[in-house]
Write an enzyme that holds these catalytic residues in place. Sequence first.
Site, short mmCIF file in Angstrom:
data_model
loop_
_atom_site.label_atom_id
_atom_site.label_comp_id
_atom_site.label_asym_id
_atom_site.label_seq_id
_atom_site.Cartn_x
_atom_site.Cartn_y
_atom_site.Cartn_z
N SER A 128 0.78 -1.24 0.00
CA SER A 128 0.00 0.00 0.00
C SER A 128 0.81 1.28 0.00
O SER A 128 0.24 2.37 -0.15
CB SER A 128 -0.94 0.01 1.20
OG SER A 128 -2.05 -0.81 0.96
N GLN A 193 -10.71 -13.08 -0.67
CA GLN A 193 -9.80 -13.46 0.41
C GLN A 193 -9.36 -14.91 0.27
O GLN A 193 -8.19 -15.25 0.46
CB GLN A 193 -10.46 -13.23 1.76
CG GLN A 193 -10.65 -11.76 2.08
CD GLN A 193 -11.22 -11.53 3.46
OE1 GLN A 193 -11.65 -12.46 4.13
NE2 GLN A 193 -11.21 -10.28 3.89
#
Length: 423
Positions: A128, A193
């Site tokens: 990120s 996920q």
Amino acid sequence: MYERHAPRRHPRAAGPTAPAASTARGPRPARARARAHRRGAVVVAAVVGAVLGVASALPATAAAAEPAATRGDHRATQEAIDAVVARGVPGVVAGVSDGRATWAGRSGTADLRSGLPRQADERFRVGSITKTFTATVLLQLVAEGRLSLDDTVHHWLPDLVRGNGHDGERITVRQLLNHTSGVYSYTDDADVQRRLFGTDFLRHRYDTWTPRDIVGIAMKHRPDFEPGKGWHYSDTNYVLAAMVIEEVTGRPYAREVERRILRPLGLRATSLPGTDARMPAPSARAYSKLTGVLGAPGEPGSPTYDVTSLNPTLAGAAGEVISSTRDLNRFYRALLSGQLLAPDQLREMTTTVPIAGTKFAYGLGLMKQQTSCGVVWGHNGAIQGSLSTSLATADGEHALSVNVNGDWAGAYNEVVEAEFCAK
């Protein structure tokens, strides 16, 4: 929901390995006109709690003294990275830039099979931290008068953010960048996920994900809240932000990052790989427990998987960048010292909203972190097999970047404290 391609073969890319040992734009282009839900760790998460181990709230307007820059031989920082490795991750590399001085620290192994040590100049996936690069480009475009932070998403991406309560006519570019849009994060989706963070990753690691695929997944869910009525970290926000960059400029966001940031700063170790699953040399292997939740340690004795090779489109503008500690330090020092943004845009970037229950507040692709001795700015990131953080003082004078080549490190805030606050 996303395109599948036959896997490319890469050496030592799939199976479990031995567990780690403890060691010391202008006009809009024409084509643009044509959750109470399961929570979990995300592929390019901010990892606010798990990675940096924080506990108390930081008000958005809180003022704090600058941390004292650590001088000398950085023994406290080295001891702290040794302690992270001793808790059972493969290895850690850290780099510091303080004024004209630099320092590099390393501990543990780059490769669990060969035992080779980590090296200071290694490339790694930064997760990120990519978001700061993306936000910087958008803010440069704002400074050029090519868009406004108050433009709606619908203005640039008509009818894309729609469905199940999402409404792009009510969401601004600013809200994408500071995670107050309410847009559902695709990495919170249970199927995503499973495919990305569990052992199914081994079958899906070379799949190509398009931005529209990703947004489509998010639109199947309810938003987290009405735009501007809360804060929730959403990787979808930055996928959308990159699409806005392309609509504004007519070029892919990655090309704009390269043209506006990487080349001017000489960041030769930094790249945006697109669909290329390989890591450039030099680099360490990257390891995960693939428990289904990014960052979870797994049961005692559970397998450790080599996840070095992967198709970075699974993260895109929310987390695809590859870099080094040296380049990250240079980037954040340039950003915070005003080399990349005009004062008005840097002020916008550093205007934050609090993240309740933490020592963090979030600006426009930039985090503010409270340490025991003051405030530092930067971002952290996680992606399969790699945890990273890059922080600097507000003037950009003193910067630290750290990478762990295992995604279950837990808290390593002691490294940050040791570098910025040790006497």
